[in-house]
Design a protein around this motif. Structure first.
Motif, short mmCIF file in Angstrom:
data_model
loop_
_atom_site.label_atom_id
_atom_site.label_comp_id
_atom_site.label_asym_id
_atom_site.label_seq_id
_atom_site.Cartn_x
_atom_site.Cartn_y
_atom_site.Cartn_z
N ALA B 123 0.86 -1.19 0.00
CA ALA B 123 0.00 0.00 0.00
C ALA B 123 0.89 1.22 0.00
O ALA B 123 1.92 1.24 0.68
N TYR B 124 0.49 2.20 -0.77
CA TYR B 124 1.27 3.44 -0.78
C TYR B 124 1.08 4.18 0.54
O TYR B 124 -0.02 4.19 1.10
N LEU B 125 2.15 4.77 1.00
CA LEU B 125 2.09 5.59 2.21
C LEU B 125 2.02 7.05 1.79
O LEU B 125 2.36 7.38 0.64
N LEU B 147 4.25 0.55 1.90
CA LEU B 147 4.40 -0.50 2.91
C LEU B 147 4.24 -1.84 2.22
O LEU B 147 3.20 -2.12 1.60
N GLU B 174 -5.68 -9.83 5.58
CA GLU B 174 -4.81 -8.69 5.84
C GLU B 174 -4.03 -8.94 7.13
O GLU B 174 -4.17 -9.99 7.77
N VAL B 178 -3.25 -3.38 9.96
CA VAL B 178 -4.18 -2.69 9.04
C VAL B 178 -5.59 -2.70 9.63
O VAL B 178 -6.31 -1.69 9.58
N LEU B 181 -5.72 -0.21 12.41
CA LEU B 181 -5.76 1.15 11.89
C LEU B 181 -7.20 1.54 11.51
O LEU B 181 -7.65 2.65 11.77
N SER B 214 -0.52 6.06 9.33
CA SER B 214 -0.25 4.85 8.55
C SER B 214 0.48 3.83 9.40
O SER B 214 1.22 4.18 10.32
N LEU B 215 0.32 2.58 9.03
CA LEU B 215 1.04 1.49 9.70
C LEU B 215 2.42 1.37 9.07
O LEU B 215 2.54 1.40 7.84
N GLY B 336 -14.51 -1.18 4.36
CA GLY B 336 -13.73 -0.11 3.77
C GLY B 336 -12.35 0.03 4.36
O GLY B 336 -12.06 -0.41 5.47
N GLY B 337 -11.48 0.60 3.60
CA GLY B 337 -10.13 0.84 4.08
C GLY B 337 -10.03 2.22 4.65
O GLY B 337 -11.01 2.94 4.80
N THR B 338 -8.84 2.61 4.97
CA THR B 338 -8.62 3.97 5.47
C THR B 338 -8.03 4.81 4.34
O THR B 338 -7.43 4.28 3.42
N ASP B 340 -5.56 6.80 2.31
CA ASP B 340 -4.10 6.85 2.26
C ASP B 340 -3.69 7.32 0.88
O ASP B 340 -4.48 7.87 0.13
#
Lengths: 172, 342
Positions: B123-125, B147, B174, B178, B181, B214-215, B336-338, B340
């Motif tokens: 995942a892009y930070l 990441l 996952e 994540v 988060l 972010s993680l 859903g994701g967060t 980022d």
């Protein structure tokens, strides 16, 4: 942040999945169309049925008026036929009134026969021969009478009996 | 959409147990109505993410889902931190589908892993995040932070096969960091400053490091309830024996390992221009939370120790009362994701 360690499905699997989804979508669309058309046809049929029921109700309501109208028309037609028929008959009454009006005094008609549309056979009783001649002469002079033919004269107790044939002039 | 959104089902794998969470519609605001269940597994059937006996594992899972009457598709699974590898990278700036084969190529070369046949994702930070990470293709510019997350491919395959056997369809696998988060975001406590989070699972303690929301890193602490005399491999059992010496030993070990990893974060992940780690959050099934908090506050100087305590959840089974649950399990059940850099 989204992470998914599950292996992505292969291209074949994805293609199969999307093909199946597409097929399902097409089938659903076709189903929806069929339902739409069926509903439309059903609605149309319902409307036609409603219109038919309404028409039948109106017919039932109009039936007495129609029958009355029909009766009047029948009567009217009958009247017309009768009138036509009456018009096609010879004017017997007029003719006889004319022939009677020509009789001298104390003369009278005793018998009349209609031989055809124009011709009468008449038997009349007259007081004497002079009256007979007078009557024949008067008849001959009438414009409405085309021909007068004496068939016989016979003396009777009451006077002279004349039998004659009179042809009317219809063209006049 | 008029259709009601499906419930969120999330599972967190622990060393010897699985936590199952059901959140109505998977919405963050529905967390308080979440239902929680726990499956304790035998060491012969399952151990720390590895399924040893697929039939028995699947049977237990299937039976639990049938009993609870929960949906059995689109389930999110959070892996134990000990079986996954997280690594911040500096990657060439390109779209994710194009970057995936580049990273795949670099595994075993620029990216060294303790296992072969890795299942990975990244995942892009945020671009603003100045991290210390391995740089793919040195010299190439511009590079962006990302990441990298990996786990043994066999482990993922065996888990998927076991879940398929149980008739439970996995949609996402996952890592706990994540999931956590996502749960923190739902609790409106996204860690923006450099933050360490210690989460007590059912039977282990995981440490996670967050920065700029972010993680960045996760690890499992060398702490197990059995080591301190808790029966049943459950931190909750340690609570009952809190007066004993085991609990004190656990606190000492916890503080020592937390300090060790704080040093690691300081030197391995933090760049010179960034502030030091000052926040330590504690979450999950914490035994005697007040005592743990007080001990760490006293023992770890310069760290603000803060408990992250969502409301107690209702146990799914009829006899259950209210109990705590790991943030990872809760987060896995949220949709859903967060936000980022994706």
């Amino acid at each position: 942040m989204q992470i998914n360690l599950l292996p992505a499905p292969s291209l074949t699997k994805r293609l199969r999945h999307w093909t199946a989804m597409g097929l399902v979508a097409v089938l659903l669309a076709m189903n929806a169309l069929l339902v739409f058309f069926w509903a439309g046809a059903h609605m149309l049929m319902q409307q036609q049925n409603d219109a038919l029921v309404k028409a039948q109700r109106e017919i039932r309501q109009l039936q007495p008026a129609y029958e009355e109208q029909n009766r009047l028309m029948t009567l009217s037609k009958q009247y017309e036929v009768l009138t036509e028929w009456a018009n096609s008959r010879p004017p017997v009454r007029t003719d006889l009134e004319l022939l009677a009006s020509l009789l001298p005094s104390r003369g009278y008609i005793t018998n009349v026969e209609l031989l055809d549309e124009r011709t009468y056979w008449i038997r009349a009783m007259l007081p004497d021969m002079a009256a007979v001649a007078s009557y024949m002469y008067a008849a001959e002079r009438q414009r409405e009478i085309a021909q007068v033919k004496a068939l016989g004269v016979e003396r009777k107790e009451a006077g002279i009996q004349l039998e004659m044939q009179t042809t009317m002039d219809r063209e006049h | 959409m008029l259709r009601k959104k499906a419930a969120g089902i999330g599972l967190a794998l622990h060393a010897s147990a699985i936590e199952l969470v059901h959140v109505p519609e998977g919405k963050a605001e529905a967390q308080k109505n979440a239902l929680v269940e726990r499956i304790l597994l035998s060491a012969d059937d399952y151990d720390n993410g590895y399924v040893k006996n697929a039939e028995r594992f699947a049977a237990q899972l299937k039976q639990t889902f049938q009993r609870l009457g929960w949906r059995r598709w689109s389930v999110t699974l959070a892996l134990p931190s000990s079986v996954s590898v997280l690594r911040p990278l500096l990657v060439p700036k390109m779209k994710k589908p194009k970057l995936a084969p580049v990273i795949q190529y670099q595994i075993g070369k620029a990216i060294a892993l303790p296992f072969s046949n890795a299942a990975f994702d990244f995942a892009y930070l945020p671009d603003s995040l100045d991290i210390v990470g391995e740089r793919l293709f040195p010299g190439q510019a511009p590079a962006v932070p990302a990441l990298f997350v990996a786990a043994p491919g066999e482990l993922i395959q065996s888990l998927k096969a076991a879940f398929d056997l149980a008739g439970v369809g996995l949609s996402v696998v996952e890592v706990k960091g994540v999931s956590i988060l996502r749960a923190l975001r739902a609790l409106r406590q996204l860690p923006m400053a450099p933050t360490m989070l210690l989460e007590f699972g059912v039977d282990r303690v995981d440490g996670h490091y967050f920065q700029a929301g972010s993680l960045l890193f996760s690890h499992t602490l060398d702490l197990a309830p059995e080591k301190y005399g808790a029966a049943g491999g459950d931190w909750a059992q340690l609570t009952l024996q809190a007066a004993g010496a085991g609990f004190e030993r656990m606190l000492t070990d916890l503080a020592r390992q937390a300090e060790r990893f704080r040093t690691f974060y300081r030197h391995m992940l933090r760049t010179d221009g960034q502030e030091d780690v000052r926040e330590l959050w504690i979450a999950g099934n914490v035994p005697e939370p007040e005592r743990v908090q007080a001990f760490l506050r006293r023992d770890l100087e310069g760290l603000q120790v803060r408990p992250i305590a969502p409301a107690a959840f209702q146990m799914a089974h009829a006899m259950g009362g209210l109990r705590t649950c790991s943030l990872a399990a809760i987060g896995a059940a949220l949709h859903g994701g967060t936000d980022d850099a994706n």
